[in-house]
Design a protein around this motif. Structure first.
Motif, PDB file in Angstrom:
ATOM      1  N   PHE A 241       0.815  -1.221   0.000  1.00 61.84           N
ATOM      2  CA  PHE A 241       0.000   0.000   0.000  1.00 61.84           C
ATOM      3  C   PHE A 241       0.849   1.273   0.000  1.00 61.84           C
ATOM      4  O   PHE A 241       0.431   2.296   0.542  1.00 61.84           O
ATOM      5  N   VAL A 242       2.029   1.225  -0.620  1.00 65.76           N
ATOM      6  CA  VAL A 242       2.910   2.400  -0.582  1.00 65.76           C
ATOM      7  C   VAL A 242       2.799   3.219  -1.866  1.00 65.76           C
ATOM      8  O   VAL A 242       2.159   4.271  -1.890  1.00 65.76           O
ATOM      9  N   LEU A 243       3.403   2.763  -2.963  1.00 64.75           N
ATOM     10  CA  LEU A 243       3.446   3.550  -4.193  1.00 64.75           C
ATOM     11  C   LEU A 243       2.704   2.846  -5.325  1.00 64.75           C
ATOM     12  O   LEU A 243       2.681   1.617  -5.395  1.00 64.75           O
ATOM     13  N   ASN A 244       2.111   3.648  -6.211  1.00 62.55           N
ATOM     14  CA  ASN A 244       1.474   3.070  -7.392  1.00 62.55           C
ATOM     15  C   ASN A 244       2.540   2.702  -8.429  1.00 62.55           C
ATOM     16  O   ASN A 244       3.735   2.721  -8.137  1.00 62.55           O
ATOM     17  N   SER A 245       2.134   2.409  -9.645  1.00 61.92           N
ATOM     18  CA  SER A 245       3.089   1.978 -10.675  1.00 61.92           C
ATOM     19  C   SER A 245       3.964   3.116 -11.179  1.00 61.92           C
ATOM     20  O   SER A 245       5.026   2.884 -11.755  1.00 61.92           O
ATOM     21  N   GLY A 246       3.503   4.357 -10.992  1.00 66.23           N
ATOM     22  CA  GLY A 246       4.234   5.504 -11.527  1.00 66.23           C
ATOM     23  C   GLY A 246       3.939   5.773 -12.990  1.00 66.23           C
ATOM     24  O   GLY A 246       4.537   6.655 -13.601  1.00 66.23           O
ATOM     25  N   HIS A 247       2.980   5.036 -13.557  1.00 68.10           N
ATOM     26  CA  HIS A 247       2.647   5.212 -14.974  1.00 68.10           C
ATOM     27  C   HIS A 247       1.618   6.332 -15.154  1.00 68.10           C
ATOM     28  O   HIS A 247       0.647   6.424 -14.394  1.00 68.10           O
ATOM     29  N   LEU A 248       1.845   7.144 -16.164  1.00 73.99           N
ATOM     30  CA  LEU A 248       0.903   8.197 -16.552  1.00 73.99           C
ATOM     31  C   LEU A 248       0.932   8.290 -18.072  1.00 73.99           C
ATOM     32  O   LEU A 248       2.008   8.405 -18.662  1.00 73.99           O
ATOM     33  N   VAL A 249      -0.230   8.215 -18.694  1.00 73.82           N
ATOM     34  CA  VAL A 249      -0.325   8.277 -20.155  1.00 73.82           C
ATOM     35  C   VAL A 249      -1.169   9.487 -20.538  1.00 73.82           C
ATOM     36  O   VAL A 249      -2.328   9.599 -20.127  1.00 73.82           O
ATOM     37  N   ALA A 250      -0.580  10.391 -21.305  1.00 70.49           N
ATOM     38  CA  ALA A 250      -1.277  11.588 -21.774  1.00 70.49           C
ATOM     39  C   ALA A 250      -1.442  11.498 -23.286  1.00 70.49           C
ATOM     40  O   ALA A 250      -0.476  11.213 -24.004  1.00 70.49           O
ATOM     41  N   SER A 251      -2.659  11.738 -23.765  1.00 66.22           N
ATOM     42  CA  SER A 251      -2.947  11.553 -25.187  1.00 66.22           C
ATOM     43  C   SER A 251      -3.712  12.740 -25.754  1.00 66.22           C
ATOM     44  O   SER A 251      -4.551  13.338 -25.081  1.00 66.22           O
ATOM     45  N   ARG A 252      -3.417  13.053 -27.013  1.00 64.48           N
ATOM     46  CA  ARG A 252      -4.185  14.067 -27.736  1.00 64.48           C
ATOM     47  C   ARG A 252      -5.409  13.456 -28.397  1.00 64.48           C
ATOM     48  O   ARG A 252      -6.267  14.182 -28.895  1.00 64.48           O
ATOM     49  N   HIS A 253      -5.490  12.140 -28.413  1.00 54.31           N
ATOM     50  CA  HIS A 253      -6.595  11.433 -29.060  1.00 54.31           C
ATOM     51  C   HIS A 253      -7.394  10.668 -28.011  1.00 54.31           C
ATOM     52  O   HIS A 253      -6.845  10.267 -26.973  1.00 54.31           O
ATOM     53  N   PRO A 254      -8.682  10.439 -28.248  1.00 53.78           N
ATOM     54  CA  PRO A 254      -9.529   9.772 -27.253  1.00 53.78           C
ATOM     55  C   PRO A 254      -8.983   8.411 -26.831  1.00 53.78           C
ATOM     56  O   PRO A 254      -8.532   7.620 -27.660  1.00 53.78           O
ATOM     57  N   PRO A 262      -0.355  -6.454 -13.108  1.00 54.85           N
ATOM     58  CA  PRO A 262       0.760  -6.364 -12.154  1.00 54.85           C
ATOM     59  C   PRO A 262       1.719  -7.539 -12.287  1.00 54.85           C
ATOM     60  O   PRO A 262       1.327  -8.638 -12.688  1.00 54.85           O
ATOM     61  N   TYR A 263       2.970  -7.276 -11.956  1.00 58.04           N
ATOM     62  CA  TYR A 263       3.944  -8.364 -11.883  1.00 58.04           C
ATOM     63  C   TYR A 263       3.669  -9.197 -10.632  1.00 58.04           C
ATOM     64  O   TYR A 263       3.071  -8.718  -9.666  1.00 58.04           O
ATOM     65  N   LYS A 264       4.136 -10.422 -10.651  1.00 59.87           N
ATOM     66  CA  LYS A 264       3.886 -11.328  -9.528  1.00 59.87           C
ATOM     67  C   LYS A 264       5.095 -11.517  -8.619  1.00 59.87           C
ATOM     68  O   LYS A 264       4.965 -12.007  -7.502  1.00 59.87           O
ATOM     69  N   HIS A 265       6.275 -11.128  -9.092  1.00 57.27           N
ATOM     70  CA  HIS A 265       7.480 -11.336  -8.296  1.00 57.27           C
ATOM     71  C   HIS A 265       8.244 -10.013  -8.183  1.00 57.27           C
ATOM     72  O   HIS A 265       8.399  -9.289  -9.171  1.00 57.27           O
ATOM     73  N   PHE A 266       8.719  -9.711  -6.991  1.00 52.80           N
ATOM     74  CA  PHE A 266       9.374  -8.439  -6.732  1.00 52.80           C
ATOM     75  C   PHE A 266      10.652  -8.660  -5.932  1.00 52.80           C
ATOM     76  O   PHE A 266      10.759  -9.618  -5.163  1.00 52.80           O
ATOM     77  N   VAL A 267      11.594  -7.747  -6.105  1.00 51.80           N
ATOM     78  CA  VAL A 267      12.820  -7.768  -5.313  1.00 51.80           C
ATOM     79  C   VAL A 267      13.135  -6.347  -4.869  1.00 51.80           C
ATOM     80  O   VAL A 267      12.741  -5.369  -5.513  1.00 51.80           O
ATOM     81  N   ASP A 268      13.819  -6.229  -3.755  1.00 51.47           N
ATOM     82  CA  ASP A 268      14.300  -4.948  -3.239  1.00 51.47           C
ATOM     83  C   ASP A 268      13.172  -3.916  -3.157  1.00 51.47           C
ATOM     84  O   ASP A 268      12.112  -4.187  -2.614  1.00 51.47           O
ATOM     85  N   HIS A 269      13.403  -2.717  -3.738  1.00 49.06           N
ATOM     86  CA  HIS A 269      12.422  -1.640  -3.624  1.00 49.06           C
ATOM     87  C   HIS A 269      11.140  -1.925  -4.404  1.00 49.06           C
ATOM     88  O   HIS A 269      10.134  -1.247  -4.212  1.00 49.06           O
ATOM     89  N   GLY A 270      11.164  -2.935  -5.284  1.00 52.68           N
ATOM     90  CA  GLY A 270       9.956  -3.292  -6.022  1.00 52.68           C
ATOM     91  C   GLY A 270       8.835  -3.767  -5.126  1.00 52.68           C
ATOM     92  O   GLY A 270       7.675  -3.802  -5.545  1.00 52.68           O
ATOM     93  N   LYS A 271       9.159  -4.100  -3.882  1.00 59.89           N
ATOM     94  CA  LYS A 271       8.146  -4.592  -2.952  1.00 59.89           C
ATOM     95  C   LYS A 271       7.234  -3.480  -2.436  1.00 59.89           C
ATOM     96  O   LYS A 271       6.217  -3.767  -1.805  1.00 59.89           O
ATOM     97  N   ILE A 272       7.596  -2.220  -2.669  1.00 58.72           N
ATOM     98  CA  ILE A 272       6.726  -1.116  -2.246  1.00 58.72           C
ATOM     99  C   ILE A 272       6.152  -0.368  -3.446  1.00 58.72           C
ATOM    100  O   ILE A 272       5.560   0.696  -3.294  1.00 58.72           O
ATOM    101  N   ILE A 273       6.336  -0.921  -4.646  1.00 58.37           N
ATOM    102  CA  ILE A 273       5.835  -0.295  -5.872  1.00 58.37           C
ATOM    103  C   ILE A 273       4.891  -1.259  -6.577  1.00 58.37           C
ATOM    104  O   ILE A 273       5.180  -2.448  -6.686  1.00 58.37           O
ATOM    105  N   SER A 274       3.774  -0.749  -7.056  1.00 61.66           N
ATOM    106  CA  SER A 274       2.828  -1.578  -7.799  1.00 61.66           C
ATOM    107  C   SER A 274       3.325  -1.722  -9.236  1.00 61.66           C
ATOM    108  O   SER A 274       2.793  -1.124 -10.169  1.00 61.66           O
ATOM    109  N   MET A 275       4.347  -2.532  -9.404  1.00 60.03           N
ATOM    110  CA  MET A 275       4.985  -2.675 -10.710  1.00 60.03           C
ATOM    111  C   MET A 275       4.150  -3.562 -11.627  1.00 60.03           C
ATOM    112  O   MET A 275       3.523  -4.523 -11.183  1.00 60.03           O
TER     113      MET A 275
END
Length: 282
Positions: A241-254, A262-275
């Protein structure tokens, strides 16, 4: 892929989550200000020296610590509520905002696409927009200033690139010269050295701070009417419940649909990110 129509439960959760984040903001600021005293960046170490850093620690530690402790009861109540709301909402937010400029650009692009004369531009950027403490661990300070500067730089570069698209014959008379492509804005873009070519879709990574993303999105909406942000699945076994994926998509088209896997396996700091992988249908 999920359509953009948001379920009522998710809408209610996002409204409540916005209120919770607003109430948590003083705790967020006091904690980051306190922790930042003990994580100086390379630039601060070179400019101020150890004596200046020590002076700040002596003078400011007690006030920031007192404020943070004072807010602890509120934080203790709201943090579990935040986690609960994050599990109810869908794994992304969608924002759509039009102005005269974006409508004209969209109509111009639509005609060019129909005539087979349109070239799409897609770009990506890693912006390392994290809470202040985490940013300082990467020797980047002042997230507020950086979020504004990044957004302004992207906006100004897109404004400049649209000079070849928007007419200067009065059809955009309701817009300022810097916004209708007939002149280049002199607005300060801070210390952002990278430039951005003409883009139809901008894929941003490392936009983790929900507070500072609001400022960035405000700037982006002046040239990108369709934005997907705050992407990620929040769970104890995903990101604690710490950080989201950090993804943001901005588009000029609808944007028609969005999916996050989501990924199923994490290491190190990936454990606090919704990768994971974010897919967007435009």
């Amino acid at each position: 892929m999920a359509t953009l129509r948001e379920p009522l439960a998710s809408q209610a959760a996002n409204l409540c989550l916005a209120l919770v984040r607003y109430l948590l903001y003083p705790s967020y600021v006091s904690f980051n200000c306190l922790a930042s005293l003990y994580y100086p960046t390379f630039e601060e170490q070179e400019e101020g020296g150890s004596s200046n850093i020590l002076l700040k620690q002596v003078l400011l530690t007690l006030p920031f610590a007192a404020l943070f402790i004072l807010l602890l009861p509120v934080t203790a109540v709201l943090l579990p509520l935040r986690c609960l709301l994050l599990t109810v909402r869908r794994p992304f937010r969608y924002s759509e905002l039009h102005n005269e400029r974006t409508r004209l650009l969209e109509e111009t692009a639509r005609r060019a696409i129909a005539a087979g004369q349109y070239k799409f531009g897609v770009g990506s950027a890693n912006i390392c927009l994290m809470p202040e403490l985490l940013s300082r661990m990467n020797h980047l300070s002042d997230v507020d200033y950086r979020s504004v500067s990044i957004g302004q730089r992207i906006k100004e570069d897109q404004f400049a690139s649209h000079q070849m698209v928007l007419p200067c014959n009065g059809s955009t008379s309701g817009l300022p010269s810097s916004a209708n492509g007939c002149g280049k804005s002199e607005q300060d873009v801070g210390s952002v050295s990278s430039s951005f070519p003409p883009l139809d879709v901008l894929c941003i990574q490392e936009a983790w701070s929900s507070y500072h993303n609001k400022v960035l999105i405000e700037e982006l909406h002046q040239t990108f009417p369709y934005i997907v942000h705050d992407v990620g699945i929040h769970a104890l076994n995903v990101n604690s419940f710490v950080l989201n994926s950090g993804h943001l998509v901005a588009s000029r088209h609808p944007i028609e649909a969005v999916e996050f896997k989501p990924y199923k396996h994490f290491v190190d700091h990936g454990k606090i990110i919704s990768m994971g992988v974010t897919s967007v249908k435009v």
